[in-house]
Design an enzyme around this catalytic site. Structure first.
Site, PDB file in Angstrom:
ATOM      1  N   ARG A  64       0.717  -1.170  -0.010  1.00 39.30           N
ATOM      2  CA  ARG A  64       0.048  -0.108   0.167  1.00 39.30           C
ATOM      3  C   ARG A  64       0.988   1.369  -0.161  1.00 39.30           C
ATOM      4  O   ARG A  64       0.467   2.266  -0.457  1.00 39.30           O
ATOM      5  CB  ARG A  64      -0.992  -0.127   1.084  1.00 39.30           C
ATOM      6  CG  ARG A  64      -2.149  -0.804   1.007  1.00 39.30           C
ATOM      7  CD  ARG A  64      -2.942  -0.962   2.317  1.00 39.30           C
ATOM      8  NE  ARG A  64      -3.000  -2.329   2.908  1.00 39.30           N
ATOM      9  CZ  ARG A  64      -3.290  -2.212   4.218  1.00 39.30           C
ATOM     10  NH1 ARG A  64      -3.860  -1.646   4.755  1.00 39.30           N
ATOM     11  NH2 ARG A  64      -3.264  -3.543   4.746  1.00 39.30           N
ATOM     12  N   GLU A  84       5.069 -11.965  15.274  1.00 34.87           N
ATOM     13  CA  GLU A  84       4.370 -12.588  16.326  1.00 34.87           C
ATOM     14  C   GLU A  84       4.825 -14.040  16.222  1.00 34.87           C
ATOM     15  O   GLU A  84       5.157 -15.055  17.481  1.00 34.87           O
ATOM     16  CB  GLU A  84       3.015 -12.285  16.561  1.00 34.87           C
ATOM     17  CG  GLU A  84       2.442 -12.714  17.752  1.00 34.87           C
ATOM     18  CD  GLU A  84       1.071 -12.317  17.998  1.00 34.87           C
ATOM     19  OE1 GLU A  84       0.421 -11.710  16.781  1.00 34.87           O
ATOM     20  OE2 GLU A  84       0.332 -12.675  19.124  1.00 34.87           O
TER      21      GLU A  84
HETATM   22  O1  LIG Z   1       2.513  -1.484  11.958  1.00 34.76           O
HETATM   23  P1  LIG Z   1       2.688  -2.984  11.467  1.00 34.76           P
HETATM   24  O2  LIG Z   1       1.906  -3.539  12.573  1.00 34.76           O
HETATM   25  O3  LIG Z   1       3.737  -3.441  10.882  1.00 34.76           O
HETATM   26  O4  LIG Z   1       1.350  -3.215  10.365  1.00 34.76           O
HETATM   27  C1  LIG Z   1       1.141  -1.773   9.353  1.00 34.76           C
HETATM   28  C2  LIG Z   1       1.307  -2.469   7.905  1.00 34.76           C
HETATM   29  O5  LIG Z   1       0.359  -3.548   7.752  1.00 34.76           O
HETATM   30  C3  LIG Z   1      -0.449  -3.280   6.594  1.00 34.76           C
HETATM   31  O6  LIG Z   1       0.329  -3.771   5.546  1.00 34.76           O
HETATM   32  P2  LIG Z   1       0.229  -5.355   5.172  1.00 34.76           P
HETATM   33  O7  LIG Z   1       1.465  -6.273   5.621  1.00 34.76           O
HETATM   34  O8  LIG Z   1      -1.075  -5.760   5.633  1.00 34.76           O
HETATM   35  O9  LIG Z   1       0.376  -5.470   3.589  1.00 34.76           O
HETATM   36  P3  LIG Z   1      -0.389  -4.781   2.389  1.00 34.76           P
HETATM   37  O10 LIG Z   1       0.457  -3.259   2.335  1.00 34.76           O
HETATM   38  O11 LIG Z   1       0.519  -5.368   1.154  1.00 34.76           O
HETATM   39  O12 LIG Z   1      -1.725  -4.642   2.438  1.00 34.76           O
HETATM   40  C4  LIG Z   1      -0.270  -1.772   6.500  1.00 34.76           C
HETATM   41  O13 LIG Z   1      -0.177  -1.351   5.055  1.00 34.76           O
HETATM   42  C5  LIG Z   1       1.171  -1.485   6.743  1.00 34.76           C
HETATM   43  O14 LIG Z   1       2.270  -1.838   5.939  1.00 34.76           O
HETATM   44  N1  LIG Z   2      -6.466  -2.351  11.520  1.00 31.48           N
HETATM   45  C1  LIG Z   2      -5.822  -2.386  10.361  1.00 31.48           C
HETATM   46  N2  LIG Z   2      -6.289  -1.711   9.230  1.00 31.48           N
HETATM   47  C2  LIG Z   2      -5.846  -1.658   8.018  1.00 31.48           C
HETATM   48  N3  LIG Z   2      -4.664  -2.239   7.961  1.00 31.48           N
HETATM   49  C3  LIG Z   2      -3.933  -2.708   8.757  1.00 31.48           C
HETATM   50  N4  LIG Z   2      -2.622  -3.087   8.942  1.00 31.48           N
HETATM   51  C4  LIG Z   2      -2.240  -3.743  10.041  1.00 31.48           C
HETATM   52  N5  LIG Z   2      -3.510  -3.292  10.919  1.00 31.48           N
HETATM   53  C5  LIG Z   2      -4.421  -2.723  10.244  1.00 31.48           C
HETATM   54 MG   LIG Z   3       1.438  -2.360   3.895  1.00 31.06          MG
END
Ligand SMILES: O=P(O)(O)OC[C@H]1O[C@H](OP(=O)(O)OP(=O)(O)O)[C@H](O)[C@@H]1O
Ligand SMILES: Nc1ncnc2[nH]cnc12
Ligand SMILES: [Mg+2]
Length: 185
Positions: free
Chosen positions: A71, A108
């Site tokens: 993202r 985790e």
């Molecule tokens: O602060 P954290 O606990 O590390 O979580 C935040 C991350 O989680 C989500 O990405 P995700 O890994 O779901 O992948 P995506 O961006 O490919 O959807 C979000 O876009 C952040 O990159």
């Molecule tokens: N609650 C949440 N919503 C969207 N993206 C996330 N990535 C980690 N936690 C999330």
């Molecule tokens: Mg992400």
């Protein structure tokens, strides 16, 4: 930090557009969906303008924007193209060609590895890391460590959304600023 009431009004507009989805992708998670805020052209312009205004104000010396897969990529290219600065991807292991620098970190359950291309990195390159959201802070922290190990200077991070109850900032080095545009409990 104050960037004026116009800025605050634009943030309020953006807030109206971001939808959340209870119990996605798992029971008990409230998912904040940034894609819901960019499904129309006016909203895209609004968010792009806010990101650029924020970066110019907070990190005026930035030389490259580093987007976190996936993202974060939405926003890193948009900012970099508008500002005429570099756009570097940080990706999960095995996705980037050529020589890479890796950083392995604990989750985790198990571990994960992030990578950046060696030839995109220059010693002292002033980087800002961008992502849509900070939750536990694990992703941002791993990207900070990766970039610092690669010789970059990390000026700070910019996220659109911060989930404050998870206190992700506790996992980020104290000397690295994290700016979030919208905070949720
Ligand atoms: O602060 P954290 O606990 O590390 O979580 C935040 C991350 O989680 C989500 O990405 P995700 O890994 O779901 O992948 P995506 O961006 O490919 O959807 C979000 O876009 C952040 O990159
Ligand atoms: N609650 C949440 N919503 C969207 N993206 C996330 N990535 C980690 N936690 C999330
Ligand atoms: Mg992400």
């Amino acid at each position: 930090m104050t960037m004026g009431t116009e800025y605050e009004k634009k943030i309020a507009e953006l807030v109206k557009k971001i939808k959340n989805f209870p119990n996605f992708p798992k029971q008990g998670i409230l998912f904040w969906d940034i894609f819901s805020a960019i499904s129309d052209g006016a909203a895209c312009k609004l968010l792009q303008g806010l990101l650029i205004e924020t970066i110019r104000y907070k990190y005026p010396d930035v030389e490259a924007v580093v987007g976190l897969e996936s993202r974060g990529f939405l926003f890193s290219f948009s900012i970099a193209a508008e500002m005429g600065i570099g756009c570097l991807p940080v990706r999960k292991k095995g996705k980037l060609p050529g020589e890479v620098i890796s950083y392995k970190y604990d989750l985790e359950y198990g571990s994960d590895t992030l990578e950046i291309q060696k030839n995109s990195m220059k010693p002292g390159l002033k980087c800002v890391i961008i992502d849509d959201l900070i939750a536990t802070g694990g992703s941002l922290n791993a990207a900070i460590q990766l970039l610092q190990n690669s010789g970059a200077e990390v000026l700070g991070c910019l996220v659109i959304i911060e989930l404050e109850s998870l206190n992700g900032r506790k996992n980020i080095p104290k000397n690295i600023p994290v700016h979030s545009m919208i905070k949720y409990d």
